[in-house]
Every structure is written in structure tokens, then in C-alpha cells.
Design a protein around this motif. Structure first.
Motif, short mmCIF file in Angstrom:
data_model
loop_
_atom_site.label_atom_id
_atom_site.label_comp_id
_atom_site.label_asym_id
_atom_site.label_seq_id
_atom_site.Cartn_x
_atom_site.Cartn_y
_atom_site.Cartn_z
N ALA A 1 0.84 -1.20 0.00
CA ALA A 1 0.00 0.00 0.00
C ALA A 1 0.87 1.25 0.00
CB ALA A 1 -0.91 -0.01 1.22
N GLY A 2 2.05 1.16 0.62
CA GLY A 2 2.93 2.32 0.70
C GLY A 2 3.74 2.52 -0.55
N VAL A 3 4.40 3.67 -0.64
CA VAL A 3 5.26 4.00 -1.77
C VAL A 3 6.58 4.54 -1.23
CG1 VAL A 3 3.33 4.51 -3.31
CG2 VAL A 3 4.34 6.35 -1.95
N LEU A 4 7.57 4.59 -2.11
CA LEU A 4 8.85 5.20 -1.78
C LEU A 4 9.12 6.35 -2.73
CD1 LEU A 4 11.14 2.15 -0.95
CD2 LEU A 4 10.57 4.06 0.56
N GLN A 5 9.50 7.49 -2.21
CA GLN A 5 9.77 8.65 -3.03
C GLN A 5 11.04 8.43 -3.87
OE1 GLN A 5 7.66 11.28 -3.29
NE2 GLN A 5 6.39 9.95 -2.01
N PRO A 6 11.13 9.13 -5.01
CA PRO A 6 12.32 8.99 -5.85
C PRO A 6 13.60 9.27 -5.07
CG PRO A 6 10.62 10.24 -6.98
CD PRO A 6 10.15 10.08 -5.57
N ARG A 7 14.67 8.57 -5.46
CA ARG A 7 15.95 8.74 -4.82
C ARG A 7 16.98 9.21 -5.85
NH1 ARG A 7 15.92 3.42 -0.73
NH2 ARG A 7 14.20 4.22 0.56
N PRO A 8 18.06 9.83 -5.42
CA PRO A 8 19.07 10.32 -6.36
C PRO A 8 19.52 9.23 -7.32
CG PRO A 8 19.55 11.12 -4.15
CD PRO A 8 18.42 10.15 -4.01
N GLY A 9 19.53 9.56 -8.59
CA GLY A 9 19.94 8.61 -9.62
C GLY A 9 18.80 7.89 -10.29
N ASP A 10 17.59 7.98 -9.71
CA ASP A 10 16.45 7.26 -10.30
C ASP A 10 16.13 7.75 -11.71
OD1 ASP A 10 16.19 5.71 -8.09
OD2 ASP A 10 14.31 6.59 -7.38
N GLU A 11 16.43 9.01 -11.98
CA GLU A 11 16.06 9.56 -13.29
C GLU A 11 16.97 9.07 -14.40
OE1 GLU A 11 19.21 12.14 -11.54
OE2 GLU A 11 17.37 11.16 -10.80
N ARG A 12 18.09 8.46 -14.03
CA ARG A 12 19.05 7.97 -15.03
C ARG A 12 18.90 6.46 -15.17
NH1 ARG A 12 22.17 11.11 -11.71
NH2 ARG A 12 23.22 9.26 -10.87
N PHE A 13 18.81 5.99 -16.40
CA PHE A 13 18.75 4.55 -16.65
C PHE A 13 20.06 4.13 -17.30
CE2 PHE A 13 17.53 0.97 -19.56
CZ PHE A 13 17.44 0.02 -18.56
N ASP A 14 20.87 3.40 -16.56
CA ASP A 14 22.16 2.93 -17.07
C ASP A 14 22.02 1.45 -17.39
OD1 ASP A 14 24.76 2.17 -17.59
OD2 ASP A 14 25.62 3.46 -16.05
N SER A 15 21.92 1.13 -18.68
CA SER A 15 21.71 -0.26 -19.08
C SER A 15 22.88 -1.15 -18.68
CB SER A 15 21.49 -0.33 -20.60
OG SER A 15 22.61 0.18 -21.30
N LEU A 16 24.07 -0.59 -18.52
CA LEU A 16 25.22 -1.40 -18.16
C LEU A 16 25.19 -1.83 -16.70
CD1 LEU A 16 28.05 0.56 -20.01
CD2 LEU A 16 26.85 -1.50 -20.77
N LEU A 17 24.45 -1.08 -15.87
CA LEU A 17 24.37 -1.42 -14.46
C LEU A 17 23.09 -2.17 -14.12
CD1 LEU A 17 25.66 1.93 -12.91
CD2 LEU A 17 26.96 -0.16 -13.39
N CYS A 18 22.30 -2.46 -15.12
CA CYS A 18 21.00 -3.08 -14.91
C CYS A 18 21.03 -4.53 -15.39
CB CYS A 18 19.94 -2.29 -15.68
SG CYS A 18 18.27 -2.89 -15.45
N SER A 19 20.44 -5.41 -14.61
CA SER A 19 20.32 -6.81 -15.00
C SER A 19 18.97 -7.01 -15.69
CB SER A 19 20.43 -7.71 -13.76
OG SER A 19 20.28 -9.07 -14.13
#
Length: 265
Positions: free
Chosen positions: A229-247
Motif C-alpha cells: 500500500a505504501g510507496v517510496l519517493q524517488p531517490r538520487p539517480g532514479d532519473e538515469r537509466f544505465d543499461s550497463l548497471l541493470c540486469s
């Protein structure tokens, strides 16, 4: 060179040309414009003595297979074959490699000069769009009964799908946290098992792009991932999508990874 075998499409450049052209046709781009897009996009490859011939061969073959063979592209591809353009590597290797490449080129020539198939319409592949939104938190109960948490840090929307990017939260508990507790939970720690246990660098991804590729593939609820039910506010870096760091994974794969992480504890 980008080739790993003698066949036309045992080559990164050839595969990229084929996929680019087909995607343009799937998207409803006209024949002439699609050719122009491909040639513009592969301009650097076209001037390369090894890759340039591959571009023409792959484009002509792909056009022919869907009944859209352009005369100018056909003639240029046939000239590549007749003049032996791009054969230097295979000539240096000689023997079976050269014979195999010649056989592959003979196959291309036969395709381009033989009866052409009827014009085919290509439809865009099915595209899944997630109903998750940034800030949502998913809980997954592993086989031990404990809970792991992931937050939706962003949504990656591209041609083939609209998928959530999930960041693992540093939490392994028996009960769901309150919103106040949730707000205090940090993301997983770099350089360790995301739940906090040091590991040897094996399987310690923290950010996951989770896609549904086919209609019959299960979505998150079917695999036991439940939105809180709860949410988490955006955190620093969320706006950037780095495909190399993502699985990149799917929901079944993510469930298996969560089991592994929880088992480290």
C-alpha cells in the motif's frame, strides 16, 4: 570484422541491418524511406571494405525475403558477389572458410535472382505495458517465508515494451514494514549481496529491468510479487537509466534471484 562464421547472418553487422530494416517496415515506414534510414544509419560501415559489402548483402536478402527487393539494392548486392568485395578475410583463411563463404554467397545470389515471394506485411510484435508506476514497492515472500522488497525506481519505455526498473531494498523480514519503516530503508549496498551479506561478486545485481516478452509469460502477481500500500519517493539517480548497471530479466528469473539472495542470509 564482426563475423563469427561464414554464413551471411553469422555477422553482427548483417544481423543489425536485417533487424533495423524489419523494424522500420513493422513500424509502417515506406520502402524507400526504410532503405534510406538503413543506409544513413550504417554510413560508417558502408565505407569499410569488410563491412560495406555485408550491409548491401544483408539489406538485399532481407528485402527479398519479404517481397520488397529494390532493384538498385539488388544490383549493388550482386555486384558485391561478382566482384568478390569483402572476401579478403576468407581468402586469407582459405580452405573450408573460403569455400563456405562462397557457398553462402551463392545462396544469396540465388535468392536475389530467383522468383521473388509476394510482398509481405510485417506486424509489430506484441508489446507488454506494465501497470506498475515509479514509487511502487513490491514484496516477495521466498520459500523460507521471509520477505524481500523491491521498489520501482523508473519505467523503461521502448519499442518492444514498457517495463519496470526495480531496485532491491535492503530488507529481509518476517512482516511487512510500515510506511515509516519503509521510508528509512536504504537501497541495497554496492559490493555486497544486496541484502547486506558480503559475497565474492557473483550474482550481486541490485537493479533489474523486468520484462514480459510473450502473452503467455506470467506477470508479477502470478509469481507472487505483491504491491504494498505504501510507496517510496524517488531517490538520487532514479532519473538515469544505465543499461550497463541493470540486469535484464523476467519475473520468473527475478523470483529465482530473490531466492538465491535470501538464501545467502
Amino acid at each position: 570484422m564482426s563475423a563469427w562464421g561464414v554464413a551471411l547472418f553469422s555477422d553482427d553487422t548483417a544481423c543489425d541491418v536485417r533487424d533495423t530494416y524489419r523494424e522500420l517496415i513493422e513500424d509502417g515506414v515506406g520502402d524507400e524511406e526504410a532503405v534510406r534510414h538503413v543506409l544513413d544509419g550504417f554510413g560508417d560501415a558502408l565505407v569499410d571494405p569488410d563491412e560495406g559489402p555485408v550491409v548491401w548483402l544483408a539489406l538485399a536478402w532481407t528485402q527479398s525475403k519479404i517481397g520488397r527487393l529494390d532493384a538498385a539494392v539488388r544490383d549493388r548486392a550482386l555486384a558485391v558477389i561478382e566482384q568478390g568485395e569483402g572476401l579478403e578475410r576468407w581468402q586469407e583463411e582459405g580452405g573450408k572458410a573460403l569455400a563456405g563463404r562462397q557457398a553462402a554467397l551463392d545462396k544469396v545470389r540465388a535468392q536475389l535472382t530467383g522468383p521473388q515471394p509476394e510482398r509481405k506485411r510485417l506486424r509489430r510484435p506484441w508489446r507488454h505495458v506494465t501497470d506498475l508506476t515509479p514509487g511502487a514497492v513490491l514484496a516477495y515472500r521466498v520459500s523460507s517465508g521471509r520477505l524481500v522488497l523491491l521498489r520501482v525506481s523508473q519505467i523503461d519505455d521502448d519499442r518492444v515494451g514498457c517495463a519496470p526498473v526495480l531496485t532491491l531494498v535492503r530488507y529481509l523480514g518476517d512482516a511487512l514494514p510500515s510506511q515509516q519503516e519503509l521510508d528509512r530503508l536504504p537501497d541495497a549496498v554496492d559490493g555486497s549481496c544486496p541484502l547486506g551479506i558480503p559475497v565474492d561478486g557473483v550474482m550481486n545485481a541490485m537493479v533489474f529491468r523486468v520484462a514480459v516478452h510473450r502473452k503467455k509469460d506470467p506477470d508479477y502477481r502470478a509469481l507472487g510479487f505483491e504491491p504494498l500500500a505504501g510507496v517510496l519517493q524517488p531517490r538520487p539517480g532514479d532519473e538515469r537509466f544505465d543499461s550497463l548497471l541493470c540486469s535484464y530479466t523476467h519475473w520468473e528469473g527475478l523470483a529465482s534471484i530473490m531466492e538465491w539472495y535470501a538464501g545467502c542470509h
